[in-house]
Design a protein around this motif. Sequence first.
Motif, PDB file in Angstrom:
ATOM      1  N   ILE A  10       0.757  -1.088   0.136  1.00 34.40           N
ATOM      2  CA  ILE A  10       0.114   0.224   0.127  1.00 34.40           C
ATOM      3  C   ILE A  10       0.840   1.143  -0.062  1.00 34.40           C
ATOM      4  N   GLU A  11       1.013   2.067  -0.994  1.00 33.55           N
ATOM      5  CA  GLU A  11       1.498   3.304  -1.029  1.00 33.55           C
ATOM      6  C   GLU A  11       0.937   4.311  -0.214  1.00 33.55           C
ATOM      7  N   LEU A  12       1.597   5.297   0.421  1.00 38.83           N
ATOM      8  CA  LEU A  12       0.947   6.082   1.203  1.00 38.83           C
ATOM      9  C   LEU A  12       1.867   7.513   1.146  1.00 38.83           C
ATOM     10  N   LYS A  94      -2.423  10.520   3.393  1.00 36.62           N
ATOM     11  CA  LYS A  94      -3.278  10.046   2.349  1.00 36.62           C
ATOM     12  C   LYS A  94      -2.806   8.653   2.018  1.00 36.62           C
ATOM     13  N   VAL A  95      -3.771   7.690   1.556  1.00 37.19           N
ATOM     14  CA  VAL A  95      -3.262   6.404   1.060  1.00 37.19           C
ATOM     15  C   VAL A  95      -3.662   6.360  -0.575  1.00 37.19           C
ATOM     16  N   HIS A  96      -2.507   6.173  -1.457  1.00 38.49           N
ATOM     17  CA  HIS A  96      -2.570   6.270  -2.786  1.00 38.49           C
ATOM     18  C   HIS A  96      -3.069   5.063  -3.428  1.00 38.49           C
ATOM     19  N   LYS A  97      -2.395   3.964  -3.470  1.00 36.83           N
ATOM     20  CA  LYS A  97      -2.933   2.661  -4.158  1.00 36.83           C
ATOM     21  C   LYS A  97      -2.047   1.425  -3.687  1.00 36.83           C
ATOM     22  N   VAL A  98      -2.716   0.286  -4.148  1.00 39.80           N
ATOM     23  CA  VAL A  98      -2.066  -1.034  -4.148  1.00 39.80           C
ATOM     24  C   VAL A  98      -0.858  -0.930  -5.170  1.00 39.80           C
ATOM     25  N   THR A  99       0.009  -1.640  -5.073  1.00 41.45           N
ATOM     26  CA  THR A  99       1.125  -1.576  -5.857  1.00 41.45           C
ATOM     27  C   THR A  99       2.031  -2.551  -5.825  1.00 41.45           C
TER      28      THR A  99
END
Length: 141
Positions: A10-12, A94-99
């Motif tokens: 999880i990119e944050l 903030k949470v950006h995306k799963v990567t």
Amino acid sequence: MSSLQKEQYIELAVGAENCAIRIEEIHEIIKMLSITDIPFSRSEVKGVVNLRGKVVCVMSLRNLLGMPDEPYSRETRIIVVRYREEFVGLIVDKVHKVTTYEEIHPSSGSNSRSREAVFEGIGRQGERLVGILKLEEILGG
């Protein structure tokens, strides 16, 4: 090349920093809740929340990384992680995306309690580099 490459993250965001946490370490991601203060606790401990009947300690990832507090926004989230058989909430901006990452490079600060020591590695995605957080170092240090 590392076997970590196939793992999901999880990119944050914490301030201007982009970081990642291995998805297997995350229990859930929730919107900001009302936090009950714990008197006389360390500054990075923001309090506790009631998460479906479980009391979960909530900490500021900003403070744990040596950054000052900022007001919470609509994008602020609590990432609930598993740490030593307990759940701990980490407040992130903030949470950006799963990567996933093309390559994972070892972190250079492995032996010292420096800022780099909080990263277990650096994930590369094209030209972007993202520090992968080492929960043991952040929460146990």
